[in-house]
Design a protein around this motif. Sequence first.
Motif, PDB file in Angstrom:
ATOM      1  N   GLN A  48       0.740  -1.195   0.034  1.00  0.00           N
ATOM      2  CA  GLN A  48      -0.091   0.069   0.051  1.00  0.00           C
ATOM      3  C   GLN A  48       1.012   1.341  -0.127  1.00  0.00           C
ATOM      4  O   GLN A  48       0.522   2.128  -0.899  1.00  0.00           O
ATOM      5  N   LEU A  49       2.033   1.174   0.955  1.00  0.00           N
ATOM      6  CA  LEU A  49       2.478   2.388   1.076  1.00  0.00           C
ATOM      7  C   LEU A  49       3.552   2.538  -0.549  1.00  0.00           C
ATOM      8  O   LEU A  49       3.789   3.917  -0.693  1.00  0.00           O
ATOM      9  N   LEU A  50       3.962   1.410  -1.201  1.00  0.00           N
ATOM     10  CA  LEU A  50       4.611   1.675  -2.305  1.00  0.00           C
ATOM     11  C   LEU A  50       3.578   2.289  -3.488  1.00  0.00           C
ATOM     12  O   LEU A  50       4.057   3.132  -4.162  1.00  0.00           O
ATOM     13  N   ASP A  51       2.311   1.838  -3.167  1.00  0.00           N
ATOM     14  CA  ASP A  51       1.504   2.281  -4.277  1.00  0.00           C
ATOM     15  C   ASP A  51       1.259   3.540  -4.094  1.00  0.00           C
ATOM     16  O   ASP A  51       1.175   4.445  -5.004  1.00  0.00           O
ATOM     17  N   VAL A  52       0.953   4.187  -2.918  1.00  0.00           N
ATOM     18  CA  VAL A  52       0.697   5.299  -2.667  1.00  0.00           C
ATOM     19  C   VAL A  52       1.813   6.359  -3.048  1.00  0.00           C
ATOM     20  O   VAL A  52       1.609   7.523  -3.554  1.00  0.00           O
TER      21      VAL A  52
ATOM     22  N   THR B  24       4.227   5.814  -5.133  1.00  0.00           N
ATOM     23  CA  THR B  24       4.359   5.640  -6.672  1.00  0.00           C
ATOM     24  C   THR B  24       3.398   6.698  -7.302  1.00  0.00           C
ATOM     25  O   THR B  24       3.765   7.766  -7.915  1.00  0.00           O
ATOM     26  N   GLN B  25       2.121   6.881  -6.671  1.00  0.00           N
ATOM     27  CA  GLN B  25       1.129   7.544  -7.290  1.00  0.00           C
ATOM     28  C   GLN B  25       1.442   9.072  -7.279  1.00  0.00           C
ATOM     29  O   GLN B  25       1.181  10.046  -7.976  1.00  0.00           O
ATOM     30  N   LEU B  26       1.905   9.187  -5.831  1.00  0.00           N
ATOM     31  CA  LEU B  26       2.237  10.696  -5.441  1.00  0.00           C
ATOM     32  C   LEU B  26       3.545  11.249  -6.264  1.00  0.00           C
ATOM     33  O   LEU B  26       3.711  12.214  -6.850  1.00  0.00           O
TER      34      LEU B  26
ATOM     35  N   ARG C 233       3.571  14.338  -8.539  1.00  0.00           N
ATOM     36  CA  ARG C 233       4.248  15.768  -8.200  1.00  0.00           C
ATOM     37  C   ARG C 233       5.752  15.676  -8.374  1.00  0.00           C
ATOM     38  O   ARG C 233       6.371  16.735  -8.352  1.00  0.00           O
ATOM     39  N   GLY C 234       6.084  14.431  -8.827  1.00  0.00           N
ATOM     40  CA  GLY C 234       7.690  14.319  -8.944  1.00  0.00           C
ATOM     41  C   GLY C 234       8.223  14.033  -7.683  1.00  0.00           C
ATOM     42  O   GLY C 234       7.640  14.191  -6.538  1.00  0.00           O
ATOM     43  N   PHE C 235       9.436  13.563  -7.648  1.00  0.00           N
ATOM     44  CA  PHE C 235      10.334  13.145  -6.519  1.00  0.00           C
ATOM     45  C   PHE C 235      10.498  14.518  -5.608  1.00  0.00           C
ATOM     46  O   PHE C 235      10.499  13.948  -4.450  1.00  0.00           O
ATOM     47  N   HIS C 236      10.791  15.479  -6.166  1.00  0.00           N
ATOM     48  CA  HIS C 236      11.190  16.594  -5.431  1.00  0.00           C
ATOM     49  C   HIS C 236      10.224  16.883  -4.189  1.00  0.00           C
ATOM     50  O   HIS C 236      10.609  17.680  -3.093  1.00  0.00           O
ATOM     51  N   ASP C 237       8.789  16.891  -4.395  1.00  0.00           N
ATOM     52  CA  ASP C 237       7.845  17.256  -3.634  1.00  0.00           C
ATOM     53  C   ASP C 237       7.072  15.848  -2.579  1.00  0.00           C
ATOM     54  O   ASP C 237       5.913  15.978  -2.580  1.00  0.00           O
ATOM     55  N   ILE C 238       7.647  15.293  -2.459  1.00  0.00           N
ATOM     56  CA  ILE C 238       7.273  13.997  -1.472  1.00  0.00           C
ATOM     57  C   ILE C 238       7.987  14.005  -0.342  1.00  0.00           C
ATOM     58  O   ILE C 238       9.029  14.365   0.020  1.00  0.00           O
TER      59      ILE C 238
ATOM     60  N   LEU D 106       2.157  -2.168 -25.749  1.00  0.00           N
ATOM     61  CA  LEU D 106       1.431  -1.020 -25.650  1.00  0.00           C
ATOM     62  C   LEU D 106       0.097  -1.298 -24.662  1.00  0.00           C
ATOM     63  O   LEU D 106      -0.371  -0.405 -23.778  1.00  0.00           O
ATOM     64  N   TYR D 107      -0.318  -2.401 -24.632  1.00  0.00           N
ATOM     65  CA  TYR D 107      -1.365  -2.609 -23.508  1.00  0.00           C
ATOM     66  C   TYR D 107      -0.707  -2.684 -22.310  1.00  0.00           C
ATOM     67  O   TYR D 107      -1.589  -2.449 -21.159  1.00  0.00           O
ATOM     68  N   ALA D 108       0.386  -3.144 -22.009  1.00  0.00           N
ATOM     69  CA  ALA D 108       1.037  -3.227 -20.582  1.00  0.00           C
ATOM     70  C   ALA D 108       0.990  -1.577 -20.220  1.00  0.00           C
ATOM     71  O   ALA D 108       0.644  -1.588 -19.007  1.00  0.00           O
ATOM     72  N   VAL D 109       1.428  -0.847 -21.141  1.00  0.00           N
ATOM     73  CA  VAL D 109       1.521   0.494 -20.751  1.00  0.00           C
ATOM     74  C   VAL D 109       0.449   1.040 -20.293  1.00  0.00           C
ATOM     75  O   VAL D 109       0.119   1.997 -19.387  1.00  0.00           O
ATOM     76  N   ARG D 110      -0.626   0.815 -21.205  1.00  0.00           N
ATOM     77  CA  ARG D 110      -1.946   1.553 -21.074  1.00  0.00           C
ATOM     78  C   ARG D 110      -2.627   0.782 -19.625  1.00  0.00           C
ATOM     79  O   ARG D 110      -3.173   1.519 -18.913  1.00  0.00           O
ATOM     80  N   ASP D 111      -2.281  -0.231 -19.322  1.00  0.00           N
ATOM     81  CA  ASP D 111      -2.936  -1.147 -18.144  1.00  0.00           C
ATOM     82  C   ASP D 111      -1.854  -0.630 -16.963  1.00  0.00           C
ATOM     83  O   ASP D 111      -2.688  -0.970 -15.704  1.00  0.00           O
ATOM     84  N   HIS D 112      -0.733  -0.228 -16.907  1.00  0.00           N
ATOM     85  CA  HIS D 112       0.200  -0.096 -15.729  1.00  0.00           C
ATOM     86  C   HIS D 112       0.870   1.386 -16.056  1.00  0.00           C
ATOM     87  O   HIS D 112       1.950   1.552 -15.993  1.00  0.00           O
ATOM     88  N   PRO D 113      -0.067   2.683 -15.962  1.00  0.00           N
ATOM     89  CA  PRO D 113       0.367   3.891 -16.387  1.00  0.00           C
ATOM     90  C   PRO D 113       1.639   4.496 -15.436  1.00  0.00           C
ATOM     91  O   PRO D 113       2.781   4.998 -15.811  1.00  0.00           O
ATOM     92  N   GLY D 114       1.241   4.085 -14.142  1.00  0.00           N
ATOM     93  CA  GLY D 114       2.074   4.562 -13.222  1.00  0.00           C
ATOM     94  C   GLY D 114       3.544   4.141 -13.253  1.00  0.00           C
ATOM     95  O   GLY D 114       4.541   4.779 -13.281  1.00  0.00           O
ATOM     96  N   THR D 115       3.455   2.969 -13.437  1.00  0.00           N
ATOM     97  CA  THR D 115       5.060   2.332 -13.553  1.00  0.00           C
ATOM     98  C   THR D 115       5.637   2.989 -15.060  1.00  0.00           C
ATOM     99  O   THR D 115       6.829   3.305 -14.841  1.00  0.00           O
TER     100      THR D 115
END
Length: 195
Positions: A9-13, A15-17, A21-26, A93-102
């Motif tokens: 959960q913490l990794l998911d949260v 990653t989304q942040l 926002r970028g790494f600088h703002d976490i 391309l489907y992997a990219v579409r299905d996992h956009p955060g990654t």
Amino acid sequence: MTASARRDQLLDVTTQLVVERGFHDISIEQVARSAGITRAVVYQHFGDLQTLLEAVIERETLRALAQVSETTFTDLTQGDPTELMLESLRAYLYAVRDHPGTWRLILMPPEGAPQILHKSIARGRATVLARLTEAVRPELARDRRLPDAELTARLLSAISDEYARLVLTDPARFPPDRLVDHARWWLGRAWPSVP
């Protein structure tokens, strides 16, 4: 929640942040607030922000490499070269579409991305290019007049990654199937026909 589930959960949260926002703002505070927990819980699982961000990078780059590995063709002589390449592109391309955060982290690293992410991306790209070069080499080796396998692999990779960025930035306008249709047209004109 189990320790493993909390860690995920913490990794998911995080990653989304990072994607938003970028790494600088976490901060640990932002991660805790977004996860609905206290900062102490985040520290308990990761120790500090640097360790948390490195865990995000490791997880997402491993995910991306695993997804690419599933889509990679191994030898163009094992079937119709164009169809093998298009099948691989479609899966990518489907992997990219299905996992956009990654894939946003990999293909469009956010502002302030640490050097460890750039190094991880470079290692993954080198692995993919080596596999792709070996996959196209047998087909291109049939005729000495055909293009260099390494340069061909680099060109195919660059085109695939640009298609993937279009999927990420404007998925309604550039769905995977539209891009695969374009690739079919392009490959029909660019890919050598071997006697």
